[in-house]
Design a protein around this motif. Structure first.
Motif, PDB file in Angstrom:
ATOM      1  N   HIS A 197       0.818  -1.221   0.000  1.00 31.52           N
ATOM      2  CA  HIS A 197       0.000   0.000   0.000  1.00 31.52           C
ATOM      3  C   HIS A 197       0.850   1.268   0.000  1.00 31.52           C
ATOM      4  N   SER A 198       2.099   1.142   0.450  1.00 31.23           N
ATOM      5  CA  SER A 198       2.985   2.308   0.489  1.00 31.23           C
ATOM      6  C   SER A 198       3.861   2.411  -0.744  1.00 31.23           C
ATOM      7  N   GLY A 199       3.629   1.555  -1.715  1.00 33.11           N
ATOM      8  CA  GLY A 199       4.388   1.618  -2.962  1.00 33.11           C
ATOM      9  C   GLY A 199       5.729   0.931  -2.921  1.00 33.11           C
ATOM     10  N   MET A 276       1.271 -10.882  -5.737  1.00 28.30           N
ATOM     11  CA  MET A 276       1.340  -9.598  -5.063  1.00 28.30           C
ATOM     12  C   MET A 276       0.287  -8.629  -5.611  1.00 28.30           C
ATOM     13  N   ALA A 277       0.121  -8.627  -6.923  1.00 25.01           N
ATOM     14  CA  ALA A 277      -0.876  -7.728  -7.518  1.00 25.01           C
ATOM     15  C   ALA A 277      -2.284  -8.100  -7.062  1.00 25.01           C
ATOM     16  N   GLU A 278      -2.563  -9.394  -7.002  1.00 26.86           N
ATOM     17  CA  GLU A 278      -3.911  -9.817  -6.632  1.00 26.86           C
ATOM     18  C   GLU A 278      -4.225  -9.503  -5.175  1.00 26.86           C
ATOM     19  N   VAL A 279      -3.293  -9.824  -4.270  1.00 23.67           N
ATOM     20  CA  VAL A 279      -3.580  -9.580  -2.864  1.00 23.67           C
ATOM     21  C   VAL A 279      -3.613  -8.080  -2.579  1.00 23.67           C
ATOM     22  N   ASP A 280      -2.796  -7.302  -3.277  1.00 25.39           N
ATOM     23  CA  ASP A 280      -2.839  -5.851  -3.109  1.00 25.39           C
ATOM     24  C   ASP A 280      -4.198  -5.308  -3.531  1.00 25.39           C
ATOM     25  N   SER A 281      -4.714  -5.829  -4.622  1.00 26.12           N
ATOM     26  CA  SER A 281      -6.039  -5.403  -5.084  1.00 26.12           C
ATOM     27  C   SER A 281      -7.120  -5.764  -4.074  1.00 26.12           C
ATOM     28  N   LEU A 282      -7.047  -6.979  -3.522  1.00 28.87           N
ATOM     29  CA  LEU A 282      -8.040  -7.400  -2.527  1.00 28.87           C
ATOM     30  C   LEU A 282      -7.977  -6.518  -1.294  1.00 28.87           C
ATOM     31  N   TRP A 283      -6.774  -6.179  -0.879  1.00 28.35           N
ATOM     32  CA  TRP A 283      -6.637  -5.330   0.308  1.00 28.35           C
ATOM     33  C   TRP A 283      -7.113  -3.907   0.049  1.00 28.35           C
ATOM     34  N   VAL A 285      -9.561  -3.063  -1.926  1.00 30.33           N
ATOM     35  CA  VAL A 285     -11.029  -3.128  -1.854  1.00 30.33           C
ATOM     36  C   VAL A 285     -11.473  -3.094  -0.398  1.00 30.33           C
ATOM     37  N   GLN A 286     -10.799  -3.885   0.434  1.00 31.16           N
ATOM     38  CA  GLN A 286     -11.141  -3.906   1.857  1.00 31.16           C
ATOM     39  C   GLN A 286     -10.878  -2.559   2.499  1.00 31.16           C
ATOM     40  N   GLN A 287      -9.781  -1.894   2.109  1.00 30.88           N
ATOM     41  CA  GLN A 287      -9.430  -0.610   2.704  1.00 30.88           C
ATOM     42  C   GLN A 287     -10.472   0.455   2.384  1.00 30.88           C
TER      43      GLN A 287
END
Length: 957
Positions: A197-199, A276-283, A285-287
């Motif tokens: 999330h922080s790049g 990494m791309a998939e879990v980042d996307s899921l997170w 959405v949750q955020q």
């Protein structure tokens, strides 16, 4: 829960032709324990110390999971032994094949990673998955290597399998088959979430090999998401197929990646990037579904910078100052005082912290649990309480030899509440006198529920703790004076932690929204409230003495920071009482795919059934099982010039190691037979080894070359006493050893001999005694040498028996380590003296000789040296898939020596050498264990020439 793969591989290759006294000292249990064995169709469970019921339960769980746990790997593991280690307070477990067995450390952990599952049940699920992974190696090349190497073949065949697969796949299994595996716990992956999330999107090389600058999630986290991505998209048996292809022939670079590509069409780098791309996307959405972020203010913290540093577990010492634990890659853990306006102040550097979450401060004091290693028995590790007077710095040790896994001070600082973990797997909440450590009261616990992170109520009478039972967790208020308890929340699958009572509320951590945040429950009405909403996680609530401010540590990608916010109940948001956590990414899908995904969680939630099968128990005598052959075949010495065909043995309790083999010296082209035995089950370690072999060598004598072949017999026998004395921020050890050395040669016909070799007419019968001591301050991850400490080595060799050759040697050498001019710089000053009577025989050197020189044996030898160690850079350099460089460092040194011959009267040589080492820390072929190699340049002052030598692991090749 770690698996000892690499150390096992190293011992397989390196230990074969070694002397018995060079066989490693392994951690043992005290000899007075009486061991028992539970036998089931597929397991042997070894235990001692009154843990019978837990051993029976563990044996039953293992049998119940023998098929379901490894179903997606397509294997049927052979029977295996499991050792239950209950003399230690370390929470861990591992599986190894050298020798093949598992070990379960029975003390439950108190942190987030426990989840809502019984500790031993979680070990069964995770560790038996490793057994199945190893069993998968018994195919292809592994099947061919088995007859050549024994169980060691499993490690050889698996050398190309990355550690992230082993641990990530096991975490995925515990997530799929339990209600609370680590894949369901946000705290488990908070570092990765914050990075993404922080790049901070690191390359695969950096993700696998780590960093000395940034926080890179470990094998468990990386592996869970990579293995789960493929399971979710390519089926639950995808990794079984990958391993099938890999084990056909694994001995070429990136063979594991090729197995993934041939199964899925993806290279391992693509699996990493897509997961990494998939879990980042899921997170994300949750955020976006989370409420508005809570505003906070940071206390002044000076460690904020480019290097990963954390401030955690705040505890108020007054209304504006908190005590916190500071950790990071550049420092060893320390307690610091933080305030809103003043500078950060270091208060104390602790020893081996047990559970830092249980830092507690009250009445001007702070308390925490620390591990205390038994000096001789490595498997006996106590957990004692250390109490610090914050103002004076006075440290008090409470509960010597006890097993306290958590503790908290009463509001007046005069009493303690602690969780005591019995060796019988019984969990007890006790109250102690903070002055004397005497036990005031032990609360009854007939159901043997686990108490987690207890705290005192502000009234100084009641206690609050998280309680774990087979049905789940709740928060319980206990009144020891009347023996009552009250659950504030329904018992549920909620990973509750860090309760903090305040007025009519209890603040606590919960992941019920999918992100760890602080919640509160009313002790009067049972209403729950959301207190914080931070993007990555808010942990460890602490209330100021005046009740106006709430402090906690707020997670960031650069490290957690201690923050404050007003404690205003009107700003709290009422929320429904949660009954379950939101499952983390992939958790639900993994459970749905598992054949036993619905059966096992229900099984583990049930209490042990008295009607369940009770397996037979019998006495287990360690000496009767001392010899346990586990590896055999061809092994090579570290020097590379000796090859042995032999047998390796080690019993399951680490009391006896043995080696027997036939060796071949590739330089002289001669054979030898060696036998070595090390018995470590008593206070002194008893060692013996015998070697009989041949020699083929030539000498130049009076202008002519003479060559001869002869035989030699060598016997070494003795004892050593290794003691671990560590009890603070200094690592401390003492070792004393004495050995009888006998060597004799036969058929020696050369006209002369070297003084370092035995005479054909007189054997060597010698005694060798050594004393070594080391005390060094712990080093951080970025450290390259101790910055404070000292070492000593004393050696005495003599021939007191009046038979054979006569010689004597006395040597002593000491070193002092001091801080350098900047951080991570260090200075070593070393000096030594060696005295010898060597008219008939020369012993090996007992002190260090100047670098760049070959050893010359003097009658009197004085040596000294000065070294300056310094880092040159911490890097993330990559060369494709082949190389990853993490650090450059150098050592500048000066070596000085004076040698006198013929008892100091006939000849004298002086050495004045200066030089430098340049070393590079790097990973090759994405193996996470780094290698350090480089070059040494030495100017030899006595002759005015330069010498350049290669270095590996700081040892001259």
């Amino acid at each position: 829960m770690r698996r000892l793969l690499l150390p096992g591989l190293l011992s397989l290759f390196f230990a074969a032709p070694a002397r018995a006294q060079s066989l490693p000292v392994l951690p043992q249990n005290p000899p007075e324990l009486r061991w028992r064995e539970v036998r089931t169709p597929h397991f042997r469970v070894l235990y001692a110390g009154g843990i019978d019921s837990a051993a029976q339960r563990t044996a039953a769980r293992l049998e119940q999971l023998h098929g379901p746990d490894v179903a997606t790997l397509g294997v049927n593991p052979r029977p295996i032994a499991v050792v239950m280690q209950n003399q230690t307070t370390v929470s861990n477990g591992f599986v190894t094949f050298l020798p093949r067995h598992a070990e379960f450390f029975t003390t439950p952990q108190q942190g987030f990673g426990l989840g809502t599952v019984d500790w031993l049940d979680g070990l069964v699920v995770h560790e038996f998955r490793h057994v199945g992974q190893f069993e998968k190696a018994r195919q292809g090349v592994g099947r061919v290597l088995g007859p050549l190497f024994g169980d060691g073949a499993l490690g050889i065949a698996a050398v190309g399998v990355p550690q992230w697969f082993f641990e990530g796949d096991a975490v995925g299994t515990e997530t799929a088959l339990t209600r609370s595996g680590r894949g369901r716990i946000p705290n488990f992956n908070v570092g990765l979430r914050a990075n993404l999330h922080s790049g901070f999107n690191y390359s695969y090389q950096k993700a696998v090999n780590g960093s000395l600058v940034d926080n890179v999630p470990d094998w468990y986290v990386l592996g869970y998401f990579m293995t789960s991505y493929l399971k979710t998209h390519y089926g639950p048996d995808v990794w079984a197929k990958v391993l099938d292809k890999y084990y056909r022939f694994p001995f070429y670079p990136f063979s594991f990646s090729n197995g993934i590509r041939r199964t899925t069409g993806l290279r391992v780098e693509q699996v990493y990037e897509r997961s990494m791309a998939e879990v980042d996307s899921l997170w994300w959405v949750q955020q976006r579904e989370q409420p508005t972020t809570t505003a906070v203010r940071e206390l002044k913290q000076t460690g904020v910078g480019k290097i990963f540093t954390q401030y955690q577990y705040p505890q108020y010492v007054n209304d504006s100052t908190v005590l916190a634990l500071k950790t990071g890659l550049a420092i060893i853990p320390r307690f610091v005082l933080l305030s809103r306006h003043g500078a950060e102040q270091t208060v104390f550097t602790p020893g081996q912290l047990n559970i830092p979450e249980m830092l507690s401060a009250s009445g001007g004091r702070a308390v925490w649990p620390e591990f205390q290693q038994n000096a001789r028995w490595g498997q006996r590790i106590a957990s004692e309480l250390k109490m610090l007077d914050v103002k004076t710095g006075r440290l008090t040790r409470i509960g010597k030899g006890q097993r306290y896994s958590a503790a908290a001070l009463s509001p007046d600082g005069l009493r303690l509440v602690a969780v005591r973990e019995g060796a019988d797997y019984h969990h007890t909440l006790v109250m102690l006198d903070a002055q004397t450590g005497a036990e005031i009261q032990a609360l009854p616990n007939p159901a043997n529920d686990l108490y987690i992170q207890p705290r005192w109520h502000p009234d100084g009478r009641r206690l609050v703790a998280v309680t774990l039972s087979p049905a789940g967790k709740t928060i319980t208020v206990l009144d020891p004076s009347v023996g009552t308890s009250k659950a504030l929340l329904p018992v549920a699958n909620l990973n509750l932690a860090n309760p903090q009572p305040w007025r009519d509320f209890v603040l606590y951590n919960s992941a019920q929204s999918g992100i760890d945040n602080i919640y509160a429950v009313s002790t009067r009405t049972g209403q729950t409230y959301r207190v914080t909403n931070r993007p990555f996680g808010a942990y460890q609530a602490a209330v100021s003495p005046d009740g106006r401010t709430l402090a906690f540590h707020d997670y960031r990608a650069t490290g957690a920071r201690v923050v404050e916010m007003p404690l205003d109940t009107t700003a709290w948001v009422p929320v429904p009482t949660a009954t379950a956590d939101i499952p983390g990414p992939y958790a639900a899908a993994l459970t749905a795919q598992e054949p036993a995904g619905k059966l096992v969680p229900r099984l583990l939630a049930a209490r042990p059934d008295s009607a369940a099968p009770r397996y037979g128990v019998r006495r287990y005598r360690p000496l009767a099982h001392a010899f346990n052959l586990f590896s055999y075949g061809v092994v090579q010495s570290p020097s590379g010039n000796t090859v042995s065909v032999g047998l390796r043995s080690q019993d399951l309790l680490n009391t006896t190691q043995a080696f027997a083999g036939l060796g071949y010296d590739q330089v002289e082209r001669t054979f030898n037979v060696t036998g070595a035995l090390s018995y470590q089950g008593r206070f002194p370690v008893l060692d013996a080894d015998v070697t009989y072999g041949g020699r083929d060598a030539a000498i130049l004598y009076r202008g002519a070359v003479y060559r001869d072949q002869w035989q030699y017999a060598r016997l070494t026998a003795g004892l050593r006493l290794p003691l671990n004395l560590t009890h603070s921020k200094f690592l401390e050890a003492l070792s004393l050893g004495t050995y009888f050395l006998h060597e004799q040669v036969y058929g020696y016909d050369l006209p002369a001999r070297k003084l370092s070799e035995v005479s054909p007419n007189a054997p060597l019968n010698a005694l060798q005694t050594t004393l070594s001591y080391v005390k060094q301050r712990k080093a951080p991850a970025r450290g390259i040498a101790p910055t404070l400490g000292y070492t000593f080595l004393g050696t005495w060799r003599t021939t007191p028996f009046g038979t054979g050759l006569e010689a004597r040697q006395l040597g002593a050498q000491g070193s002092v380590f001091l801080p350098g001019l900047w951080r991570h710089h260090a200075i070593r000053v070393r000096a030594g003296y060696q005295w010898q009577d060597q008219m008939q025989y020369q012993f090996a050197p007992a002190v260090s000789f100047p670098r760049g020189e070959g050893y010359t044996s003097f009658d009197r030898l004085g040596v000294s040296s000065v070294d300056y160690f310094l880092p040159l850079g911490y890097t993330h350099w990559e060369l494709g898939r082949l190389l990853y460089v993490q650090r450059l460092r150098a050592t500048v040194f000066g070596d000085f020596a004076q040698g006198n011959d013929v008892r100091g009267t006939a000849a004298q040589l002086n050495y004045r050498n200066v030089g430098a080492d340049l070393l590079v820390l790097f990973n090759v072929l994405r193996l996470r264990t780094p290698i350090e190699a480089g070059v040494r340049a030495v100017y030899r002052g006595a002759v005015g020439t330069w010498t350049v030598e290669p270095l590996a692991f700081s040892i001259r090749l």
